[in-house]
Design a protein around this motif. Structure first.
Motif, mmCIF file in Angstrom:
data_model
loop_
_atom_site.group_PDB
_atom_site.id
_atom_site.type_symbol
_atom_site.label_atom_id
_atom_site.label_comp_id
_atom_site.label_asym_id
_atom_site.label_seq_id
_atom_site.Cartn_x
_atom_site.Cartn_y
_atom_site.Cartn_z
ATOM 1 N N LEU A 156 -31.246 -12.589 -0.538
ATOM 2 C CA LEU A 156 -32.674 -12.809 -0.738
ATOM 3 C C LEU A 156 -33.255 -13.603 0.418
ATOM 4 O O LEU A 156 -32.733 -14.666 0.777
ATOM 5 N N ASP A 157 -34.344 -13.096 0.985
ATOM 6 C CA ASP A 157 -35.051 -13.756 2.091
ATOM 7 C C ASP A 157 -36.494 -13.968 1.648
ATOM 8 O O ASP A 157 -37.368 -13.145 1.899
ATOM 9 N N GLU A 158 -36.734 -15.072 0.946
ATOM 10 C CA GLU A 158 -38.094 -15.332 0.439
ATOM 11 C C GLU A 158 -39.064 -15.641 1.564
ATOM 12 O O GLU A 158 -40.270 -15.412 1.424
ATOM 13 N N SER A 159 -38.554 -16.177 2.671
ATOM 14 C CA SER A 159 -39.463 -16.514 3.774
ATOM 15 C C SER A 159 -40.130 -15.273 4.333
ATOM 16 O O SER A 159 -41.273 -15.329 4.814
ATOM 17 N N ARG A 160 -39.445 -14.134 4.280
ATOM 18 C CA ARG A 160 -40.013 -12.876 4.772
ATOM 19 C C ARG A 160 -40.469 -11.974 3.626
ATOM 20 O O ARG A 160 -40.974 -10.884 3.872
ATOM 21 N N GLY A 161 -40.228 -12.431 2.401
ATOM 22 C CA GLY A 161 -40.657 -11.648 1.256
ATOM 23 C C GLY A 161 -39.873 -10.370 1.073
ATOM 24 O O GLY A 161 -40.425 -9.358 0.633
ATOM 25 N N VAL A 162 -38.548 -10.415 1.381
ATOM 26 C CA VAL A 162 -37.748 -9.199 1.289
ATOM 27 C C VAL A 162 -36.394 -9.509 0.656
ATOM 28 O O VAL A 162 -35.940 -10.656 0.613
ATOM 29 N N LEU A 163 -35.738 -8.451 0.198
ATOM 30 C CA LEU A 163 -34.372 -8.496 -0.294
ATOM 31 C C LEU A 163 -33.560 -7.519 0.531
ATOM 32 O O LEU A 163 -33.923 -6.347 0.669
ATOM 33 N N TYR A 164 -32.449 -7.991 1.104
ATOM 34 C CA TYR A 164 -31.568 -7.128 1.890
ATOM 35 C C TYR A 164 -30.491 -6.559 0.964
ATOM 36 O O TYR A 164 -29.846 -7.293 0.210
ATOM 37 N N ILE A 165 -30.290 -5.255 1.047
ATOM 38 C CA ILE A 165 -29.345 -4.566 0.175
ATOM 39 C C ILE A 165 -28.317 -3.846 1.041
ATOM 40 O O ILE A 165 -28.685 -3.021 1.895
ATOM 41 N N ALA A 166 -27.049 -4.180 0.833
ATOM 42 C CA ALA A 166 -25.983 -3.493 1.566
ATOM 43 C C ALA A 166 -25.717 -2.153 0.882
ATOM 44 O O ALA A 166 -25.114 -2.106 -0.193
ATOM 45 N N ASN A 167 -26.189 -1.061 1.493
ATOM 46 C CA ASN A 167 -25.983 0.289 0.954
ATOM 47 C C ASN A 167 -24.637 0.789 1.478
ATOM 48 O O ASN A 167 -24.529 1.303 2.591
ATOM 49 N N PHE A 168 -23.612 0.610 0.668
ATOM 50 C CA PHE A 168 -22.235 0.842 1.087
ATOM 51 C C PHE A 168 -22.001 2.291 1.519
ATOM 52 O O PHE A 168 -21.340 2.561 2.522
ATOM 53 N N THR A 169 -22.532 3.212 0.755
ATOM 54 C CA THR A 169 -22.236 4.623 1.008
ATOM 55 C C THR A 169 -23.127 5.229 2.079
ATOM 56 O O THR A 169 -22.760 6.239 2.695
ATOM 57 N N ALA A 170 -24.301 4.635 2.331
ATOM 58 C CA ALA A 170 -25.220 5.177 3.332
ATOM 59 C C ALA A 170 -25.075 4.513 4.686
ATOM 60 O O ALA A 170 -25.713 4.937 5.652
ATOM 61 N N GLY A 171 -24.264 3.458 4.761
ATOM 62 C CA GLY A 171 -24.114 2.757 6.040
ATOM 63 C C GLY A 171 -25.419 2.148 6.500
ATOM 64 O O GLY A 171 -25.773 2.254 7.677
ATOM 65 N N ALA A 172 -26.137 1.494 5.583
ATOM 66 C CA ALA A 172 -27.449 0.955 5.929
ATOM 67 C C ALA A 172 -27.691 -0.339 5.173
ATOM 68 O O ALA A 172 -27.074 -0.612 4.132
ATOM 69 N N ILE A 173 -28.598 -1.123 5.730
ATOM 70 C CA ILE A 173 -29.128 -2.285 5.028
ATOM 71 C C ILE A 173 -30.546 -1.926 4.623
ATOM 72 O O ILE A 173 -31.455 -1.841 5.464
#
Length: 1005
Positions: A54-71
Motif C-alpha cells: 500500500l502506497d497511501e502517499s501516491r494513492g495506489v496499491l501495488y499488486i504483484a501479478n504472479f502469472t502475468a509478470g506485472a505489477i
C-alpha cells in the motif's frame, strides 16, 4: 518448536450445545441462513495476485501479478487498475521502502530443468522512474523493509539484506533448504502454494516476521539480529499469511497469534490448514484482527466469512460475508478504515471502518425464556428489539424450529420490536427444558446474525430448584471455598462469570484466553486459574481484587486444558503438539510451567482428554483420562503413587474428597483408585460433589433431552442413592473438547447447591430432599415503606414462613411468575416476582386488581391458606431504602444539583429540584402490564395526578409518572418553594385522591 492444531480431537464434540451462532456455523452444525449481500468490492486483475503493498502517499496499491509478470497499480480513489508495470516473470512478493521511494520485487523463478532459473530481485525507483534487476541463484521467498531502509530478503537457503540505493546485497545468514517448489506447477495451483512463504514488517519497522513450511523467523532491525526457529503444525499453518502488531510485540501467522518467543497466545478453532484460502490483518490500536480462517468442519457450500475478533483471545465481535475467498496478504490503511486483501480475482477492498454504512442486524437478547409453572400455564410472551447497529433500515425474516411458536412480526424492516409467544401447555408432557432456535436472516445484511435461543420450561411441584438463564456455552463450574461466590466458565465469549452466592446474581466477568476449558482454585483460594485449549497460557486472577495478574506461560506447544492445586504443587494436564500429552507443573511465582520428568515410576504420558480434581484438604489430586487410565498425585510424597486402568473409557463426572473417595465417570474409587462400586442406571452422570460425608450426584438423560434431571445423595459405603429428587431442568451436556463434565458445586454458605444445567445454572436448597411444609403468609405490605395500603401495579413485600426454599433474585424481563420454586397468585392469577426467600417475597400487583382480593402462595410444600387484602385505587409510598455512608433507611429523594440522597448533610435548599421515588400511584396512561419496565416514550402518567408539599407549601411538579426502564417504580420531579419552612424535620408529603404519605427532610437556607 512444535505447534499443532486440533486435528486429533473431535471438534463436533467441542461444539455440542453451543448456541452461539458463529461457533455452530464453524462446526457445521447449523444450516446457514441465506444472506444475499456481501461486504467489500472485488477488483479483478486478469491474473493471480501473489502480494500487495500500500502506497497511501501516491494513492495506489501495488499488486504483484504472479502469472502475468506485472505489477498492477490500483487507484485507491477509483478501486480500478490504472496502470501496470511489466517486470521479470513470477513476481511473488514486494515491499515498499519506508521513505516510499523504492518498490522491491522478488521473483520466484525456480524452473526445471536446472540451469533455467529466473530467480531475481527488481528494484523500482518510484521517484526517478528507474529500475534495476539483480539475479539470484536460489529462489526468493519474501521481502520486507525495516525502519533502517534495508530490505530483508529470505530465500530457500539464506537471508540477505538489500540496500535499494546501491543495489548491494549483504549476506546475513544461511538456512536449511525450506522450500524448493518448482514451476510450471500443476493446473489450479495458486502462487502461495508454489512459494509457500510470507513476510511482513511491524508498523514501526523495528521487526520483520516470516513464515515458511518449516520455519518461523523474527528479525530485529536495530540489532540486525535474526532468530530462526523450526516448528511443526497440524494442520498446516495456513493461510500462509503473516501480520504484525504495530510495535512488533505479537504477530499472527496462519491460524494462530504468537508472541515474539513463539508462544501461541491464541489460535482460531479447528482450522482447515489451507495455504491458499484466507487472510488476516491486525489493527493493534483497537486490539482487533480481521480474519478469514477457513474451518475444517464448515458446512459444504458455505460462503467465505470475515470475522472481526479481539487479538488477545479471538473473541468474535462480528462475521461478514465476503464476495469471494481471500488468498494472501491483507493490509490496512493508516486510519485502519480500509482493508486491502489478495483474493481469488485479484484484490478485495473492505471498508472495515465504515461498517455502520453497511446493512447489519443485531438483537438485544441472546436467549428468550418461557416459563410455565405448576400454578399457571398458557401462552407466555417475550419480546426483543431487532436493530441495525448503524441505524439503517434493514430487512429481516424470522423463523423458529420449535412447534407452537408465534412471531410477530415474522418479517419486516429494522428497527422492530418483535414479540414471541409460546403456549407452554404444548410442552406439558416434557420434563426439563426444551431448547430451540429463532433464526434471523436477511437479504440485505452483510453480517451473520446469531440466532436467539428459545427455552421453554414447565416446572412441576416435584421438581426442585430454580434455573437462571445464562446465555452461551458454559463448560465448567467452581465454588469459592472462602468467599460466598461461584464461578462459571463461558467458553464462547472467553469469560469467567462471577456470581454472588447470596443473591445468585452476576457481579463480574473476567476475560480469559482463547477457548477456556477448566477452572481451578489455588490451594490458598487467593487465585483462580483458567486452562485453555487454544492458548499456551493459563490465565490467573486475583480473587480479592477480581483482577487479572500475569498469566502462566507454558512450554511451546503445550495447551493447559485442566488444572488442579494441592498443598504442594499446582499441576496441569496439557494437550501437547505432536505428543505425548503431559502433566506439567506450574510455578505461580515465576508464572511458568514445565513438564514433569515422570509421573513417579510411570511415564509422563496421558490421554489428550485428561482432567484433574484436587481434594479440598490439598492432600491429593485425581488424574482421570478418557482412555480409562487414572493416576493419583500425593502431595506428601510429592509424586504419583497410583496408576491404574479402570476401563476402556471414562466420561462424565469426576471428583475428589478429602476422605479417600474419588469418582471418575460412573465408578466410585477408594484411596488406591480401585473401583469399589459402579453407579447404576442409563442416565448421564453429569456432576458429582462430596459434601457432609456423602456424595451429591446430578444425572440426566443422554444428550440432555427427554426426562429432565435428577439430583440425589449417595451413600459412599454402598454407592446407593438416597431420596432421588427431580430437578427443574436437565444438566448441561459436554461442550468442551472433553467427555468429562463438572456441574455440581455446594456453596460455602452451606445453604445452596449450584448445578450447571441446559439454560445456565439451577440453584437448589442444600436440603433439596427434605420433607416440605406448606407456606404461610403473615402480612402483605407495599415494598416502599412497608405500610399496609397497596394499589394496582404496586411493588409489594409478602412476609411469612416457608415462602421459598432458597434466596433468589431475578433480573429477567419481563419478571417471571415463578421464582425460587414459589408461585404467588392473586384471585387465581400468578403475578410477577422479583425476589423470593424463606421469609420474604417481593412482587408486583397486576394493574387489573381492585377491592378485596385473595392471595395464595404455592410451593412444593403445598398451598398457603387464603390471605385477604384490599387493593386501593392509589396508595402512594416513598421508598426508604437509601444508604449514605453508615446511614441506612434513607428516603429515596435525590437532589438534582448533585444527584445525591437528601440527608442531614445534604439538605434541601429553597428552589432545589428533587426526584422522589415511590410506588402505589395507581393506574397509568398508557397502562404498563405488571412485570414490564415502564416506557420512555410515551411516558406512563398516573390517571390520578399527585401533588407534593414541603412543610405544607406546594412544590412545583415537572413530571410525575412511572420511572422509565423501571418496574413498578414511580418518580416525581418537584421543585421546592422559594421560601419553604426551615428545620431538621420538615414533612415532605405526597397527596393523591385523599391518600397521603409523608417523610421528614432537612430544609435550610
Amino acid at each position: 518448536m512444535p505447534l499443532i492444531g486440533s486435528a486429533d480431537m473431535s471438534f463436533m464434540r467441542r461444539c455440542a450445545l453451543s448456541y452461539t451462532a458463529l461457533l455452530l456455523l464453524w462446526c457445521g452444525l447449523l444450516p446457514r441462513p441465506s444472506i444475499a449481500a456481501a461486504f467489500g468490492t472485488v477488483a479483478p486483475i486478469g491474473g493471480e495476485a501473489a502480494d500487495i503493498a500500500l502506497d497511501e502517499s501516491r494513492g495506489v496499491l501495488y499488486i504483484a501479478n504472479f502469472t502475468a509478470g506485472a505489477i498492477n497499480v490500483l487507484s485507491l480513489a477509483t478501486s480500478a487498475i490504472q496502470t501496470s508495470m511489466h517486470v521479470a516473470p513470477g513476481p511473488s512478493a514486494l515491499a515498499l521502502s519506508p521513505d516510499k521511494r523504492f518498490l522491491v520485487v522478488v521473483h520466484f523463478g525456480n524452473v526445471t530443468p536446472p540451469g533455467s532459473s529466473t530467480n531475481a530481485i527488481t528494484i523500482l525507483d518510484l521517484v526517478a522512474g528507474a529500475r534495476q534487476t539483480l539475479a539470484l541463484s536460489v529462489p526468493p521467498l519474501g521481502v520486507a523493509f525495516g525502519a533502517d531502509g534495508l530490505a530483508l530478503i529470505a530465500t530457500t537457503t539464506q537471508f540477505l539484506l538489500l540496500d535499494p540505493v546501491s543495489g548491494v546485497t549483504q549476506f546475513l545468514t544461511s538456512v536449511s533448504n525450506v522450500s524448493a517448489n518448482s514451476i510450471p506447477a500443476s493446473a489450479g495451483t495458486p502462487p502461495v502454494q508454489i512459494v509457500a512463504a510470507a513476510m511482513t514488517a511491524s508498523g514501526d519497522g523495528q521487526y520483520i516476521f516470516g513464515l515458511t513450511d518449516s520455519i518461523r523467523f523474527v528479525y530485529q532491525v536495530s540489532q540486525k539480529n535474526l532468530r530462526v526457529n523450526g516448528y511443526a503444525a497440524s494442520p498446516a499453518l495456513g493461510p500462509r499469511v503473516i501480520s504484525a502488531a504495530a510495535d512488533g510485540s505479537y504477530m499472527a501467522a496462519g491460524w494462530a497469534i504468537f508472541n515474539q518467543s513463539g508462544v501461541a497466545l491464541a489460535q482460531f478453532p479447528n482450522p482447515s490448514g489451507q495455504l491458499a484460502v484466507g487472510s488476516h490483518a491486525i489493527d493493534s490500536a483497537n486490539g482487533l484482527i480481521y480474519a478469514q480462517i477457513p474451518s475444517a468442519t464448515a458446512a459444504p457450500g458455505s460462503p467465505p466469512l470475515l470475522t472481526i475478533a479481539d487479538t488477545d483471545n479471538l473473541t468474535v465481535h462480528d462475521a461478514l460475508e465476503l464476495p469471494e475467498n481471500l488468498t494472501g496478504r491483507s493490509v490496512l490503511n493508516s486510519a485502519a478504515s480500509v482493508m486491502y486483501s489478495v483474493s481469488e480475482s485479484g484484490v478485495v477492498i473492505l471498508p472495515v471502518g465504515s461498517l455502520n454504512h453497511a446493512h447489519r442486524l443485531a438483537a438485544d437478547h441472546q436467549d428468550l425464556v418461557f416459563r410455565g409453572n405448576f400454578c399457571q400455564t398458557g401462552v407466555v410472551s417475550q419480546s426483543f428489539q431487532l436493530t441495525d447497529p448503524g441505524g439503517n433500515q434493514t430487512s429481516f425474516s424470522l423463523s423458529a424450529n420449535l412447534p407452537g411458536v408465534s412471531v410477530s412480526p415474522s418479517s419486516g424492516v429494522t428497527p422492530a420490536t418483535v414479540q414471541v409467544q409460546i403456549d407452554t401447555t404444548a410442552f406439558q408432557n416434557v420434563r426439563g427444558t426444551t431448547a430451540g432456535l429463532l433464526s434471523i436472516s436477511s437479504s440485505q445484511a452483510v453480517d451473520l446474525p446469531p440466532p436467539i435461543r428459545l427455552l421453554v420450561n414447565n416446572q412441576r411441584p416435584d421438581e426442585r430448584g430454580y434455573f437462571t438463564d445464562v446465555p452461551g456455552t458454559l463448560v465448567d463450574l467452581v465454588a469459592d471455598r472462602v468467599r460466598n461466590r461461584f464461578y462459571i466458565l463461558r467458553q464462547d465469549r472467553n469469560q469467567v462469570l462471577v456470581f454472588d452466592g447470596s443473591s445468585l446474581s452476576q457481579i463480574a466477568s473476567l476475560r480469559t484466553g482463547a477457548t477456556p476449558t477448566r477452572l481451578a482454585l489455588s490451594f490458598d483460594s487467593k487465585y483462580l486459574l483458567v486452562g485453555h485449549d487454544n492458548s499456551q497460557l493459563a490465565y490467573v486472577f486475583d480473587l480479592d481484587a477480581l483482577a487479572p495478574v500475569n498469566p502462566v506461560v507454558f512450554p511451546i506447544g503445550h495447551y493447559p486444558r485442566s488444572i488442579a492445586a494441592s498443598g504442594k504443587a499446582i499441576l496441569a494436564a496439557s494437550r501437547v503438539a505432536g505428543g505425548p500429552n503431559t502433566i506439567d507443573q506450574i510455578d505461580l511465582v515465576a508464572h511458568t510451567a514445565s513438564p514433569l520428568p515422570s509421573l513417579g515410576v510411570f511415564q509422563n504420558s496421558v490421554n489428550i482428554d485428561t482432567v484433574l480434581a484436587p481434594t479440598p484438604n490439598g492432600s491429593t489430586i485425581l488424574v482421570a483420562g478418557a482412555d480409562g487410565n487414572v493416576f493419583l498425585y500425593d502431595s506428601s510424597a510429592n509424586t504419583f503413587t497410583v496408576s491404574r486402568k479402570i476401563g476402556s473409557s471414562l466420561s462424565g463426572a469426576y471428583a475428589a474428597s478429602g476422605d479417600g473417595w474419588f469418582v471418575a465417570g460412573n465408578d466410585l474409587l477408594n484411596s488406591s483408585l480401585v473401583p469399589v462400586a459402579t453407579f447404576a442406571g442409563s442416565q448421564f452422570f453429569s456432576g458429582f460433589a462430596f459434601s457432609g460425608g456423602q456424595g451429591l450426584q446430578l444425572t440426566g438423560p443422554p444428550n440432555s433431552a427427554g426426562d429432565g434431571g435428577v439430583i440425589q445423595r449417595i451413600n459412599l459405603q454402598t454407592a446407593a442413592p438416597i431420596l432421588p429428587t427431580r430437578v427443574t431442568e436437565q444438566p448441561m451436556a459436554s461442550a468442551t473438547p472433553s467427555t468429562f463434565t463438572r456441574t455440581v458445586a455446594p456453596l460455602m454458605n452451606g445453604n445452596t447447591i449450584i448445578a450447571l444445567t441446559i439454560s445456565g445454572f439451577t440453584a437448589l436448597p442444600a436440603a433439596f430432599d427434605a420433607a416440605v411444609v406448606p407456606p404461610s403468609v403473615a402480612s402483605v405490605v407495599n415494598a416502599a415503606d412497608l405500610s399496609s395500603p397497596v394499589a394496582p401495579g404496586s411493588l409489594i413485600s409478602v412476609f411469612g414462613s416457608n415462602l421459598s426454599a432458597i434466596n433468589m433474585a431475578t433480573s429477567e424481563i419481563p419478571l417471571p411468575t415463578a421464582l425460587g420454586e414459589s408461585c404467588l397468585t392473586v384471585n387465581g392469577a400468578s403475578i410477577p416476582m422479583l425476589f423470593a426467600s424463606p421469609a420474604q417475597i417481593n412482587a408486583q400487583l397486576p394493574t387489573f386488581l381492585s377491592g378485596q382480593v385473595t392471595m395464595n402462595l404455592y410451593t412444593p410444600g403445598g398451598e398457603s391458606d387464603d390471605y385477604h387484602l384490599t387493593v386501593q385505587p392509589v396508595a402512594p409510598a416513598i421508598f426508604q431504602d437509601g444508604t449514605a455512608g453508615p446511614l441506612t433507611g434513607i428516603p429515596a429523594i435525590i437532589k438534582a444539583s448533585n444527584q445525591q440522597l437528601v440527608t442531614g448533610a445534604n439538605p434541601i435548599h429553597p428552589g432545589d429540584v428533587v426526584t422522589i421515588y415511590a410506588t402505589g400511584l395507581g393506574l397509568t396512561s398508557p397502562q404498563v402490564p405488571a412485570g414490564w419496565p415502564a416506557p420512555s416514550s410515551p411516558m406512563a402518567l398516573p390517571l390520578i395526578t399527585p401533588d407534593v408539599q414541603l412543610g405544607g407549601m406546594p412544590m412545583a411538579i415537572s413530571y410525575a409518572g412511572l420511572a422509565p426502564g423501571e418496574i413498578g417504580v414511580y418518580q416525581i420531579n418537584a421543585q421546592a418553594p422559594a421560601k419553604p419552612p426551615l428545620g431538621d424535620q420538615v414533612p415532605l408529603t405526597i397527596n393523591q385522591a385523599g391518600v397521603s404519605t409523608s417523610v421528614n427532610v432537612r430544609v435550610v437556607d
